[in-house]
Design an enzyme around this catalytic site. Structure first.
Site, PDB file in Angstrom:
ATOM      1  N   ASP A 131       0.900  -1.617   0.029  1.00  0.00           N
ATOM      2  CA  ASP A 131       0.358   0.132   0.024  1.00  0.00           C
ATOM      3  C   ASP A 131       0.692   1.945   0.052  1.00  0.00           C
ATOM      4  O   ASP A 131       0.376   2.704  -0.018  1.00  0.00           O
ATOM      5  CB  ASP A 131      -0.835   0.168   1.226  1.00  0.00           C
ATOM      6  N   CYS A 246     -22.421  -3.329  -0.300  1.00  0.00           N
ATOM      7  CA  CYS A 246     -21.729  -4.368  -1.743  1.00  0.00           C
ATOM      8  C   CYS A 246     -22.730  -5.729  -0.992  1.00  0.00           C
ATOM      9  O   CYS A 246     -21.752  -6.505  -0.107  1.00  0.00           O
ATOM     10  CB  CYS A 246     -20.169  -4.502  -1.789  1.00  0.00           C
TER      11      CYS A 246
END
Length: 314
Positions: A131, A246
């Site tokens: 990241d 989701c």
């Protein structure tokens, strides 16, 4: 071929041994399609004040420029979905930040993982990333068969959803490569409809400069734009809205990784507890937490911003 098969199996066995939930491997190559999309995204200013996204463009799209002679990109997913959640009504923290900072924990595991691979495969060259480097992690995860890029811009795994940290290991040895999966979002638009700031401008395209996570973490100025007033839905460090809605996250299961055990204060603090928190207490309680990225001043700013919205309800 037999050695490649054995080595590939060894990589995946060791990934599991180090606590990673899923492992996929793709051949190192230039990401030409992603290069076009990234260039267009940057040109439209969707990275906001994240100027670092403009740096090392050539390395972002080609792992062979990060590791000389790179042949393979190993992608690892680590589940962070919690078994416990914050108390209702408290200022909200993104679930990835419930525990200690994942960067340090995962980087240490990647380094150990690479050492184990060297003990088995010889003096291989490689680098681990999580990241904080110019690597398009989601693209490599997709290429290695670990899922697809959903309409919310997150990697979606068909059996496990999207609450994962993504780590990448680039090495100069070949393996058997995994095939990409299909896209299973279908006609669903729940994430696009749920985003309160309009950051999801089109399927799989996130305008980072409008994202709640951007405003509460990346934005370093003192003031959050007034146009965002009343849109944060009590999120004051990161945001999980597009993941929470989701349907694929109905398959999310709680992790059992002690390294990411929630900090008790994040679960238990009420609004008044956050308001009463001193800078010294903040530094002590959250010294290993992702919250330290916003610093005490940023946390106070974010808290005040969502409080202003709440005070106007009456």
């Amino acid at each position: 071929m037999l050695n490649i098969e054995k080595n590939t199996l060894f990589v995946k066995e060791q990934a599991k041994a180090f606590g990673f939930d899923h492992c996929g491997i793709a051949q190192a190559a230039e990401l030409t399609g992603d290069a076009f999309r990234l260039e267009n995204w940057l040109h439209k200013g969707m990275h906001g004040g994240m100027k670092y996204m403009e740096n090392y463009f050539d390395k972002r799209i080609d792992p062979r420029k990060l590791v000389d002679g790179a042949k393979s990109v190993i992608t690892l997913l680590l589940n962070y979905y919690p078994s416990q959640f914050q108390q209702p009504g408290a200022p909200k923290v993104a679930k990835y930040a419930y525990g200690n900072d994942y960067h340090e924990i995962i980087k240490e595991r990647l380094n150990s993982f690479l050492q184990v691979l060297r003990s088995k495969l010889g003096d291989i060259q490689g680098r681990g990333f999580v990241d904080s480097a110019p690597v398009l992690e989601r693209s490599w995860a997709q290429r290695s068969g670990l899922g697809w890029i959903g309409k919310n811009g997150n990697l979606l795994h068909k059996q496990a959803g999207s609450f994962f940290f993504i780590a990448t290991l680039i090495v100069d040895v070949p393996f058997l490569y995994d095939a990409p999966t299909g896209d299973y979002c279908g006609s669903c638009t729940r994430c696009l409809e749920a985003c309160p700031t309009g950051a999801l401008v089109s399927p799989s395209v996130v305008d980072g400069s409008k994202c709640i996570s951007y405003f509460t973490i990346e934005l370093k100025e003192q003031l959050i734009p007034g146009s965002m007033q009343g849109k944060f839905e009590d999120w004051f460090f990161g945001c999980d809205i597009c993941q929470d809605v989701c349907p694929w996250n109905r398959f999310a299961k709680a992790h059992r990784d002690e390294a990411f055990r929630p900090i008790p204060e994040i679960l238990n603090f009420s609004t008044s507890d956050w308001e009463a928190l001193t800078e010294e207490e903040f530094k002590n309680i959250f010294k290993k937490s992702p919250l330290k990225r916003s610093k005490y001043a940023g946390i106070r700013r974010n808290l005040k911003f969502i409080e202003t919205k709440n005070s106007g309800k009456g």
